[in-house]
Design a protein around this motif. Structure first.
Motif, PDB file in Angstrom:
ATOM      1  N   ILE A   1       0.842  -1.204   0.000  1.00 35.40           N
ATOM      2  CA  ILE A   1       0.000   0.000   0.000  1.00 35.40           C
ATOM      3  C   ILE A   1       0.874   1.251   0.000  1.00 35.40           C
ATOM      4  CG2 ILE A   1      -1.654   1.322   1.379  1.00 35.40           C
ATOM      5  CD1 ILE A   1      -2.784  -1.376   2.315  1.00 35.40           C
ATOM      6  N   LEU A   2       1.960   1.216   0.755  1.00 37.16           N
ATOM      7  CA  LEU A   2       2.861   2.374   0.811  1.00 37.16           C
ATOM      8  C   LEU A   2       3.509   2.629  -0.535  1.00 37.16           C
ATOM      9  CD1 LEU A   2       4.218   4.546   2.517  1.00 37.16           C
ATOM     10  CD2 LEU A   2       5.968   2.861   3.137  1.00 37.16           C
ATOM     11  N   ILE A   3       3.950   1.546  -1.190  1.00 36.67           N
ATOM     12  CA  ILE A   3       4.584   1.709  -2.503  1.00 36.67           C
ATOM     13  C   ILE A   3       3.592   2.269  -3.514  1.00 36.67           C
ATOM     14  CG2 ILE A   3       5.606   0.433  -4.429  1.00 36.67           C
ATOM     15  CD1 ILE A   3       6.829  -1.466  -2.375  1.00 36.67           C
ATOM     16  N   PHE A   4       2.379   1.760  -3.484  1.00 36.44           N
ATOM     17  CA  PHE A   4       1.341   2.236  -4.413  1.00 36.44           C
ATOM     18  C   PHE A   4       1.055   3.716  -4.177  1.00 36.44           C
ATOM     19  CE2 PHE A   4      -3.143   2.999  -5.341  1.00 36.44           C
ATOM     20  CZ  PHE A   4      -3.193   2.665  -6.690  1.00 36.44           C
ATOM     21  N   THR A   5       1.012   4.108  -2.882  1.00 35.71           N
ATOM     22  CA  THR A   5       0.733   5.515  -2.556  1.00 35.71           C
ATOM     23  C   THR A   5       1.845   6.423  -3.062  1.00 35.71           C
ATOM     24  OG1 THR A   5      -0.459   4.784  -0.569  1.00 35.71           O
ATOM     25  CG2 THR A   5       0.222   7.102  -0.671  1.00 35.71           C
ATOM     26  N   VAL A   6       3.095   6.000  -2.889  1.00 30.69           N
ATOM     27  CA  VAL A   6       4.231   6.813  -3.346  1.00 30.69           C
ATOM     28  C   VAL A   6       4.222   6.970  -4.855  1.00 30.69           C
ATOM     29  CG1 VAL A   6       6.743   6.899  -3.499  1.00 30.69           C
ATOM     30  CG2 VAL A   6       5.651   6.263  -1.344  1.00 30.69           C
ATOM     31  N   LEU A   7       3.933   5.847  -5.556  1.00 26.61           N
ATOM     32  CA  LEU A   7       3.878   5.923  -7.016  1.00 26.61           C
ATOM     33  C   LEU A   7       2.771   6.848  -7.483  1.00 26.61           C
ATOM     34  CD1 LEU A   7       4.489   2.159  -7.940  1.00 26.61           C
ATOM     35  CD2 LEU A   7       6.087   4.077  -8.176  1.00 26.61           C
ATOM     36  N   LEU A   8       1.613   6.781  -6.782  1.00 24.18           N
ATOM     37  CA  LEU A   8       0.498   7.631  -7.166  1.00 24.18           C
ATOM     38  C   LEU A   8       0.834   9.100  -6.945  1.00 24.18           C
ATOM     39  CD1 LEU A   8      -2.424   7.773  -8.164  1.00 24.18           C
ATOM     40  CD2 LEU A   8      -3.164   7.536  -5.776  1.00 24.18           C
ATOM     41  N   GLN A   9       1.465   9.403  -5.817  1.00 23.82           N
ATOM     42  CA  GLN A   9       1.847  10.783  -5.542  1.00 23.82           C
ATOM     43  C   GLN A   9       2.892  11.289  -6.547  1.00 23.82           C
ATOM     44  OE1 GLN A   9       3.123  10.858  -1.472  1.00 23.82           O
ATOM     45  NE2 GLN A   9       1.031  10.894  -0.638  1.00 23.82           N
ATOM     46  N   SER A  10       3.845  10.419  -6.885  1.00 21.73           N
ATOM     47  CA  SER A  10       4.855  10.827  -7.864  1.00 21.73           C
ATOM     48  C   SER A  10       4.234  11.129  -9.207  1.00 21.73           C
ATOM     49  CB  SER A  10       5.912   9.729  -8.010  1.00 21.73           C
ATOM     50  OG  SER A  10       6.553   9.475  -6.781  1.00 21.73           O
ATOM     51  N   LEU A  11       3.274  10.301  -9.589  1.00 23.01           N
ATOM     52  CA  LEU A  11       2.582  10.519 -10.859  1.00 23.01           C
ATOM     53  C   LEU A  11       1.816  11.838 -10.843  1.00 23.01           C
ATOM     54  CD1 LEU A  11       1.793   9.428 -13.643  1.00 23.01           C
ATOM     55  CD2 LEU A  11      -0.114   8.214 -12.547  1.00 23.01           C
ATOM     56  N   CYS A  12       1.142  12.104  -9.696  1.00 21.06           N
ATOM     57  CA  CYS A  12       0.390  13.350  -9.590  1.00 21.06           C
ATOM     58  C   CYS A  12       1.320  14.566  -9.669  1.00 21.06           C
ATOM     59  CB  CYS A  12      -0.392  13.368  -8.279  1.00 21.06           C
ATOM     60  SG  CYS A  12      -1.738  12.167  -8.233  1.00 21.06           S
ATOM     61  N   VAL A  13       2.477  14.440  -8.983  1.00 19.44           N
ATOM     62  CA  VAL A  13       3.430  15.562  -9.012  1.00 19.44           C
ATOM     63  C   VAL A  13       3.956  15.785 -10.420  1.00 19.44           C
ATOM     64  CG1 VAL A  13       5.695  16.324  -8.223  1.00 19.44           C
ATOM     65  CG2 VAL A  13       4.094  15.326  -6.594  1.00 19.44           C
ATOM     66  N   ALA A  14       4.259  14.683 -11.136  1.00 18.26           N
ATOM     67  CA  ALA A  14       4.774  14.819 -12.496  1.00 18.26           C
ATOM     68  C   ALA A  14       3.744  15.450 -13.413  1.00 18.26           C
ATOM     69  CB  ALA A  14       5.208  13.458 -13.018  1.00 18.26           C
ATOM     70  N   VAL A  15       2.490  14.993 -13.290  1.00 20.03           N
ATOM     71  CA  VAL A  15       1.446  15.577 -14.132  1.00 20.03           C
ATOM     72  C   VAL A  15       1.238  17.039 -13.815  1.00 20.03           C
ATOM     73  CG1 VAL A  15      -1.015  15.464 -14.673  1.00 20.03           C
ATOM     74  CG2 VAL A  15       0.299  13.349 -14.484  1.00 20.03           C
ATOM     75  N   THR A  16       1.232  17.354 -12.513  1.00 24.38           N
ATOM     76  CA  THR A  16       1.040  18.755 -12.113  1.00 24.38           C
ATOM     77  C   THR A  16       2.188  19.636 -12.618  1.00 24.38           C
ATOM     78  OG1 THR A  16      -0.091  17.991 -10.122  1.00 24.38           O
ATOM     79  CG2 THR A  16       0.678  20.275 -10.146  1.00 24.38           C
ATOM     80  N   TYR A  17       3.423  19.151 -12.530  1.00 25.81           N
ATOM     81  CA  TYR A  17       4.592  19.916 -12.980  1.00 25.81           C
ATOM     82  C   TYR A  17       4.524  20.179 -14.481  1.00 25.81           C
ATOM     83  CZ  TYR A  17       9.416  20.927 -14.237  1.00 25.81           C
ATOM     84  OH  TYR A  17      10.552  21.501 -14.753  1.00 25.81           O
ATOM     85  N   MET A  18       4.141  19.114 -15.218  1.00 27.31           N
ATOM     86  CA  MET A  18       4.024  19.283 -16.661  1.00 27.31           C
ATOM     87  C   MET A  18       2.921  20.272 -17.015  1.00 27.31           C
ATOM     88  SD  MET A  18       4.591  15.345 -17.898  1.00 27.31           S
ATOM     89  CE  MET A  18       4.306  15.771 -19.599  1.00 27.31           C
ATOM     90  N   TYR A  19       1.842  20.241 -16.271  1.00 27.77           N
ATOM     91  CA  TYR A  19       0.707  21.125 -16.561  1.00 27.77           C
ATOM     92  C   TYR A  19       1.101  22.586 -16.317  1.00 27.77           C
ATOM     93  CZ  TYR A  19      -3.740  23.530 -15.967  1.00 27.77           C
ATOM     94  OH  TYR A  19      -4.775  24.421 -16.048  1.00 27.77           O
ATOM     95  N   PHE A  20       1.663  22.845 -15.131  1.00 33.02           N
ATOM     96  CA  PHE A  20       2.023  24.216 -14.808  1.00 33.02           C
ATOM     97  C   PHE A  20       3.162  24.728 -15.677  1.00 33.02           C
ATOM     98  CE2 PHE A  20      -0.286  23.396 -10.821  1.00 33.02           C
ATOM     99  CZ  PHE A  20      -1.050  24.553 -10.751  1.00 33.02           C
TER     100      PHE A  20
END
Length: 286
Positions: free
Chosen positions: A19-38
């Motif tokens: 669960i921890l690994i899945f959460t970290v991957l999800l957060q990393s993906l969100c950060v990457a998408v947000t960075y690309m968007y901004f």
């Protein structure tokens, strides 16, 4: 049965790790998408702002600029113009302050000496001897001695002319002001061999040698004006073959435009016109 289920499924610790690994991957993906968007949005905004600023400078925007209207003040074009105006104002103020500071420094430092260096002359003697004696009825009839005309002014040796010119042995003034005038003449007497009967005449001739230097100026007044004179009366020894004497004088005088100054001497035939020994000059003081 319970022990078999426990062996067949993941343990609670493994589940937490997953669960921890899945959460970290999800957060990393969100950060990457947000960075690309901004990043994309910022790039588009920068391009839009740059094009708008260039359009304002190139007058591609037909809208008028009136800083009292709120709509114009909120527009990027107004902001570009406002920043440009502030920059120009800052540069103008800086240039004005530097100019005022420079003027004040010049005023505090007093008058410049540049004019003194530019208005000057130094003439030296030349071997081509040429003098004019005062003749009755001429314009120089009130000039004592013989005017020296053999001055070198062509920058040979130490001679030079700056904003003055030489004419017929006279320095012609072009600028009214206070001048320092100076001159030195070098007298060399060479004794010739005399017969015994002429010894008394030779001795009398030695006693009569008077060396006088005059400095005159010509103005609009018809008669020349004597500025300085210096004299020396020396007797050579009976046993000496030659005698050497020099006369120097200098002083400050007010001269006007078109005034002329010159040097005259007595016993012109005794003058040694070597450039280091006999010279004449003037320079503007104020």
């Amino acid at each position: 049965m319970a022990s078999m289920q426990t062996l067949g499924g993941p343990s609670p610790g493994q589940s937490c790790v997953l669960i921890l690994i899945f959460t970290v991957l999800l957060q990393s993906l969100c950060v990457a998408v947000t960075y690309m968007y901004f990043t994309n949005e910022l790039k588009q905004l920068q391009n839009k702002y740059s094009k708008s600023g260039i359009a304002c400078l190139l007058k591609e925007d037909d809208s008028s600029w009136n800083p009292t209207e709120q709509d114009d003040m909120d527009s990027p074009c107004w902001e570009v113009k406002w920043q440009l105006r502030q920059l120009v104002r800052k540069m103008i103020l800086r240039t004005s302050e530097e100019s005022i500071s420079t003027v004040q420094e010049k005023q505090q430092s007093g008058p410049s000496l540049e004019g003194v260096r530019r208005v000057a002359a130094h003439l030296v003697g030349t071997s081509q001897r040429s003098t004019t004696s005062s003749a009755p009825g001429s314009n120089n009839e009130k000039v004592l001695g013989q005017k020296i005309k053999s001055w070198e002014s062509s920058r040979k040796g130490h001679s030079f002319l700056n904003n003055l010119h030489l004419r017929n042995g006279e320095l012609v003034i072009h600028q009214t002001g206070l001048y320092y005038i100076y001159s030195q003449t070098y007298f060399r007497f060479q004794e010739t061999e005399e017969t015994p009967g002429a010894i008394s005449k030779a001795e009398n001739r030695k006693k009569s040698k008077q060396m006088v230097q005059y400095i005159y100026k010509f103005t609009s007044y018809p008669d020349p004006i004597m500025l300085m004179k210096s004299a020396r009366n020396s007797c050579w020894s009976k046993d000496s073959e030659y005698g050497l004497y020099s006369i120097y004088q200098g002083g400050m005088f007010e001269l006007k435009e078109n005034d002329r100054i010159f040097v005259s001497v007595t016993n012109e035939q005794l003058i040694d016109l070597d450039q280091e020994a006999s010279f004449f000059g003037a320079f503007l003081v104020a």
